[in-house]
Design a protein around this motif. Structure first.
Motif, PDB file in Angstrom:
ATOM      1  N   ALA A 185       0.830  -1.215   0.000  1.00 21.15           N
ATOM      2  CA  ALA A 185       0.000   0.000   0.000  1.00 21.15           C
ATOM      3  C   ALA A 185       0.860   1.258   0.000  1.00 21.15           C
ATOM      4  CB  ALA A 185      -0.935   0.011   1.204  1.00 21.15           C
ATOM      5  N   GLY A 186       2.159   1.115   0.308  1.00 23.37           N
ATOM      6  CA  GLY A 186       3.058   2.262   0.337  1.00 23.37           C
ATOM      7  C   GLY A 186       3.718   2.490  -1.009  1.00 23.37           C
ATOM      8  N   PRO A 187       4.547   3.531  -1.116  1.00 28.63           N
ATOM      9  CA  PRO A 187       5.198   3.846  -2.395  1.00 28.63           C
ATOM     10  C   PRO A 187       6.331   2.883  -2.731  1.00 28.63           C
ATOM     11  CG  PRO A 187       5.952   5.342  -0.679  1.00 28.63           C
ATOM     12  CD  PRO A 187       4.866   4.509  -0.059  1.00 28.63           C
ATOM     13  N   PHE A 188       6.561   2.718  -4.032  1.00 23.60           N
ATOM     14  CA  PHE A 188       7.736   1.988  -4.520  1.00 23.60           C
ATOM     15  C   PHE A 188       8.602   3.011  -5.246  1.00 23.60           C
ATOM     16  CE2 PHE A 188      10.079  -0.235  -7.878  1.00 23.60           C
ATOM     17  CZ  PHE A 188      10.699  -1.239  -7.158  1.00 23.60           C
ATOM     18  N   VAL A 189       9.776   3.303  -4.683  1.00 23.27           N
ATOM     19  CA  VAL A 189      10.662   4.330  -5.227  1.00 23.27           C
ATOM     20  C   VAL A 189      11.947   3.667  -5.702  1.00 23.27           C
ATOM     21  CG1 VAL A 189      11.926   6.460  -4.728  1.00 23.27           C
ATOM     22  CG2 VAL A 189       9.676   6.065  -3.688  1.00 23.27           C
ATOM     23  N   ALA A 190      12.300   3.899  -6.956  1.00 23.06           N
ATOM     24  CA  ALA A 190      13.490   3.268  -7.552  1.00 23.06           C
ATOM     25  C   ALA A 190      14.505   4.329  -7.946  1.00 23.06           C
ATOM     26  CB  ALA A 190      13.093   2.443  -8.772  1.00 23.06           C
ATOM     27  N   VAL A 191      15.765   4.042  -7.686  1.00 19.59           N
ATOM     28  CA  VAL A 191      16.877   4.926  -8.040  1.00 19.59           C
ATOM     29  C   VAL A 191      17.995   4.088  -8.632  1.00 19.59           C
ATOM     30  CG1 VAL A 191      18.719   6.385  -7.124  1.00 19.59           C
ATOM     31  CG2 VAL A 191      16.393   6.700  -6.322  1.00 19.59           C
ATOM     32  N   ASN A 192      18.558   4.556  -9.751  1.00 18.79           N
ATOM     33  CA  ASN A 192      19.721   3.908 -10.347  1.00 18.79           C
ATOM     34  C   ASN A 192      20.955   4.699  -9.951  1.00 18.79           C
ATOM     35  OD1 ASN A 192      21.827   3.020 -12.074  1.00 18.79           O
ATOM     36  ND2 ASN A 192      20.330   2.293 -13.564  1.00 18.79           N
ATOM     37  N   ALA A 193      21.752   4.138  -9.057  1.00 14.73           N
ATOM     38  CA  ALA A 193      22.916   4.859  -8.535  1.00 14.73           C
ATOM     39  C   ALA A 193      23.922   5.194  -9.630  1.00 14.73           C
ATOM     40  CB  ALA A 193      23.583   4.021  -7.441  1.00 14.73           C
ATOM     41  N   ALA A 194      23.989   4.371 -10.675  1.00 14.88           N
ATOM     42  CA  ALA A 194      24.949   4.610 -11.743  1.00 14.88           C
ATOM     43  C   ALA A 194      24.528   5.756 -12.653  1.00 14.88           C
ATOM     44  CB  ALA A 194      25.138   3.335 -12.567  1.00 14.88           C
TER      45      ALA A 194
END
Length: 463
Positions: A185-194
């Motif tokens: 039910a919460g957010p899905f946050v994605a980050v590509n460090a490269a």
């Protein structure tokens, strides 16, 4: 003696399972259907139940509701010849202790029964074992192992490290864990460090206050903060600078972050899933990656197989991507059997991402609703390294080794496996599917060829 209930209408398989469990000291009651199952449950007490899905008198999963309600502490192990994600997802909501796609390893099944019986005796919780989300496509043995690990991961909130080459679908694994876990039910946050410039990565992760540095014209909540209550997916973690690693470790240890230029610590409740396509061992050895951060992230490791190790999944993946392409407005197409074989013999250095791109290219450029092998080979020519002349075969093998990167001690095994399938497929093609002639061309026994065709799941046409 501990009693086990086995619901299986395949008499031969029921006999084998019964004998194996009997050797472990279990008393097995084997029944062929749902009606007999219910009667047995009414009459006896069992420590574990094993059930097939497709039974003569109904669906073994769909009928489990009353069983779970009447016997909430009875661990249920599901067996299925339908090794699809749909079956795995249905099994997830059926109070299943474990899910075994057929054919399964008998020792592993016995071990699972032993573990389930022990947990039953201890009174431990026996909640459902969730399965992966539908975007993950494939029925091969390597993917079944991945599904089991995902099912374990969604039962807790521990950090996960997803390992795999570029293009294998690491973010899909993270999304599946999020969608099936308690944080969905919460957010899905994605980050590509490269993909983040080195001087901006800390601001991107932890945010900043207005005026914290030149260009900080307003307050910004970082990705870590945005993921509060949900899941934070950190892709290509091996490319994260040392300074950001230190701040990330502190955030993981304390559950608090501080924006750049800020004085106030902010409590953040988020699950961390990290991923990398790099071998972290050399980075740990030379100090480029913090050892304490590695152990903090690598609580539940999940290794994704490259596509070349799950070639049996290519037909299903190709169909999935053709359906996606049609849904996005491209022409609706199908692949001939020869076209599928051309896809299967490719080595796929770009993994599933490369396959998706090829399928979309085929759907966009094909002049007919039926895509043939020539079109596939043409599309692959844009991504496949050109085979050198025979005189330069050593250079070609070196190129293959550079792409494949087999571990020491497995060079011969991996190279043999990689070359055998296309070699047999080419021989069969040149002999129009005649196995006797193909065996002669290859210089092997016909029975050996038949076995290798079956083991490698090579389709034979003609002859």
């Amino acid at each position: 003696m501990s009693a086990v209930l086995l619901v299986e209408d395949d008499v031969s398989l029921a006999t084998v399972i019964t004998a194996a469990l009997a050797q472990e000291g279990f008393s097995v009651t084997a029944v062929p259907g749902i009606a007999q199952r219910d009667a047995a449950l009414n009459e006896g007490i069992f420590v574990v139940m094993l059930t097939d899905v497709k039974l003569a008198d109904g669906d073994g999963i769909a009928s489990l509701g009353p069983v779970a309600a009447a016997h909430p502490r009875l661990p249920i192990i599901i067996l299925s010849a339908e090794n699809t994600l749909d079956t795995a997802v249905r099994a997830a909501g059926a109070e299943a202790f474990e899910y075994f796609p057929k054919p399964f390893d008998l020792d592993a099944l016995v071990s699972a029964v032993r573990e389930a019986a022990a947990r039953r005796a201890e009174g431990a919780g026996l909640g459902p074992a969730p399965a992966p989300a539908l975007p993950l496509v494939g029925r091969s043995a390597p993917m079944q192992d991945v599904y089991r690990l995902i099912a374990r991961a969604v039962q807790n909130d521990l950090s996960v490290l997803v390992l795999g080459e570029s293009g294998t679908g690491k973010e899909l694994v993270a999304e599946a864990i999020h969608q099936l876990g308690t944080r969905r039910a919460g957010p899905f946050v994605a980050v590509n460090a490269a993909a983040i410039p080195r001087d901006l990565i800390e601001s991107e992760l932890f945010g900043h206050e207005k005026g914290a540095f030149t260009g900080a014209v307003a307050q910004l909540a970082g990705k870590f903060e945005q993921a509060d209550g949900g899941t934070f997916f950190l892709d290509e973690i091996g490319d994260m600078p040392a300074e950001a690693q230190t701040r990330l470790l502190r955030a993981l240890q304390s559950g608090r972050i501080r924006r750049i230029g800020g004085r106030e610590e902010i409590r953040v409740d988020t699950r961390i899933i990290a991923a990398t396509n790099r071998d972290l061992a050399p980075l740990l050895a030379n100090g480029a990656f913090r050892e304490d951060l590695y152990y903090r992230l690598n609580v539940l490791p999940i290794a994704l197989p490259p596509l070349r190790e799950r070639l049996d999944d290519i037909p299903e993946l190709a169909g999935h991507f053709l359906a996606q392409a049609a849904a996005e407005g491209l022409p609706s197409c199908e692949l001939t059997a020869e076209a599928l074989e051309a896809l299967v013999v490719h080595q796929w250095p770009g993994n599933v991402r490369e396959l998706r791109n090829v399928i979309f290219r085929l759907a966009a450029l094909s002049r007919d609703a039926l895509i043939d092998a020539a079109e596939v080979r043409s599309a692959l020519g844009a991504t496949r390294p050109q085979t050198p002349p025979a005189a330069d075969l050593m250079a070609w093998v070196e190129q293959w080794l550079a792409i494949e990167k087999p571990t020491p001690g497995r060079w011969y095994q991996r190279a043999s496996a990689a070359w055998e399938r296309p070699l047999i497929a080419i021989a069969l093609q040149q002999c129009n599917g005649n196995q006797l002639r193909a065996a002669a061309l290859l210089g092997i026994n016909r029975n050996t060829l038949r076995k290798r065709i079956a083991d490698l799941a090579i389709e034979v046409h003609g002859g």
